[in-house]
Design a protein around this motif. Structure first.
Motif, short mmCIF file in Angstrom:
data_model
loop_
_atom_site.label_atom_id
_atom_site.label_comp_id
_atom_site.label_asym_id
_atom_site.label_seq_id
_atom_site.Cartn_x
_atom_site.Cartn_y
_atom_site.Cartn_z
N THR A 24 0.82 -1.21 0.00
CA THR A 24 0.00 0.00 0.00
C THR A 24 0.85 1.26 0.00
O THR A 24 0.35 2.35 -0.23
N MET A 25 2.14 1.11 0.24
CA MET A 25 3.04 2.26 0.24
C MET A 25 3.30 2.70 -1.20
O MET A 25 3.31 1.88 -2.11
N LYS A 26 3.53 3.99 -1.39
CA LYS A 26 3.79 4.50 -2.73
C LYS A 26 5.09 3.94 -3.29
O LYS A 26 5.18 3.57 -4.45
N ARG A 27 6.11 3.88 -2.45
CA ARG A 27 7.41 3.35 -2.84
C ARG A 27 7.93 2.46 -1.73
O ARG A 27 7.73 2.72 -0.56
N THR A 28 8.65 1.43 -2.14
CA THR A 28 9.25 0.51 -1.18
C THR A 28 10.68 0.23 -1.61
O THR A 28 10.93 -0.03 -2.78
N VAL A 29 11.60 0.29 -0.67
CA VAL A 29 12.99 -0.05 -0.92
C VAL A 29 13.36 -1.18 0.03
O VAL A 29 13.07 -1.11 1.22
N ALA A 30 13.95 -2.22 -0.52
CA ALA A 30 14.37 -3.35 0.30
C ALA A 30 15.86 -3.60 0.07
O ALA A 30 16.32 -3.55 -1.06
N VAL A 31 16.56 -3.86 1.14
CA VAL A 31 17.99 -4.16 1.06
C VAL A 31 18.18 -5.57 1.61
O VAL A 31 17.70 -5.88 2.70
N MET A 32 18.87 -6.40 0.83
CA MET A 32 19.08 -7.78 1.25
C MET A 32 20.36 -8.31 0.63
O MET A 32 20.89 -7.70 -0.30
N GLY A 33 20.82 -9.41 1.14
CA GLY A 33 22.00 -10.05 0.59
C GLY A 33 21.71 -10.61 -0.80
O GLY A 33 20.59 -10.99 -1.13
N LEU A 34 22.75 -10.68 -1.59
CA LEU A 34 22.64 -11.13 -2.97
C LEU A 34 22.05 -12.52 -3.10
O LEU A 34 21.34 -12.83 -4.05
N ALA A 35 22.29 -13.38 -2.13
CA ALA A 35 21.78 -14.75 -2.18
C ALA A 35 20.26 -14.80 -2.11
O ALA A 35 19.66 -15.80 -2.48
N HIS A 36 19.63 -13.74 -1.65
CA HIS A 36 18.18 -13.73 -1.47
C HIS A 36 17.42 -13.02 -2.59
O HIS A 36 16.21 -13.18 -2.70
N VAL A 37 18.09 -12.26 -3.42
CA VAL A 37 17.41 -11.42 -4.40
C VAL A 37 16.52 -12.24 -5.34
O VAL A 37 15.34 -11.93 -5.51
N ASP A 38 17.06 -13.28 -5.97
CA ASP A 38 16.27 -14.06 -6.94
C ASP A 38 15.06 -14.70 -6.29
O ASP A 38 13.96 -14.67 -6.85
N GLY A 39 15.24 -15.27 -5.12
CA GLY A 39 14.12 -15.93 -4.44
C GLY A 39 13.03 -14.96 -4.03
O GLY A 39 11.84 -15.22 -4.24
N VAL A 40 13.42 -13.83 -3.47
CA VAL A 40 12.44 -12.82 -3.07
C VAL A 40 11.71 -12.28 -4.30
O VAL A 40 10.49 -12.12 -4.28
N GLU A 41 12.45 -12.05 -5.38
CA GLU A 41 11.80 -11.58 -6.61
C GLU A 41 10.77 -12.60 -7.11
O GLU A 41 9.68 -12.22 -7.53
N ARG A 42 11.10 -13.88 -7.05
CA ARG A 42 10.15 -14.91 -7.50
C ARG A 42 8.87 -14.88 -6.65
O ARG A 42 7.77 -14.93 -7.18
N TYR A 43 9.04 -14.82 -5.33
CA TYR A 43 7.86 -14.77 -4.46
C TYR A 43 7.01 -13.53 -4.74
O TYR A 43 5.78 -13.61 -4.78
N LEU A 44 7.66 -12.40 -4.94
CA LEU A 44 6.91 -11.17 -5.20
C LEU A 44 6.21 -11.22 -6.56
O LEU A 44 5.07 -10.77 -6.69
N GLN A 45 6.87 -11.78 -7.56
CA GLN A 45 6.22 -11.92 -8.87
C GLN A 45 5.01 -12.84 -8.76
O GLN A 45 3.97 -12.57 -9.35
N ASP A 46 5.12 -13.91 -7.98
CA ASP A 46 3.99 -14.81 -7.76
C ASP A 46 2.83 -14.10 -7.07
O ASP A 46 1.67 -14.47 -7.24
N ALA A 47 3.16 -13.06 -6.29
CA ALA A 47 2.15 -12.28 -5.58
C ALA A 47 1.60 -11.14 -6.43
O ALA A 47 0.80 -10.34 -5.95
N GLY A 48 2.07 -11.04 -7.68
CA GLY A 48 1.53 -10.03 -8.59
C GLY A 48 2.39 -8.80 -8.80
O GLY A 48 2.00 -7.89 -9.52
#
Length: 85
Positions: A44-68
């Protein structure tokens, strides 16, 4: 240089998943899902910034894409920092 680092991390994570799937799930898979769920709750936020380790980027992106979520091209460049003399 950054792509080489990402490729190395992807190779290491694939190797860990193959050799010790339970460890991979606990150290990477479950954390990816947890972080993605947390980010998704901020939708619901206008902008979101997330900082994470490189090992997590692909997995988090997949989950978020699955969520729309859809990918947004980044406009910043990664630069190495150095000391100013």
């Amino acid at each position: 240089e950054t792509m080489k680092q990402k490729q190395t991390v992807v190779q290491l994570m694939n190797r860990l998943r193959a050799l010790a799937p339970e460890v991979y799930t606990a150290m990477v898979g479950e954390r990816d899902e947890y972080m993605a769920n947390g980010i998704n709750q901020l939708s619901t936020m206008k902008r979101t910034v997330a900082v994470m380790g490189l090992a997590h980027v692909d997995g988090v992106e997949r989950y978020l894409q699955d969520a729309g979520w859809t990918a947004v091209p980044t406009q910043c460049k990664i630069q190495k920092l150095g000391r100013i003399s």
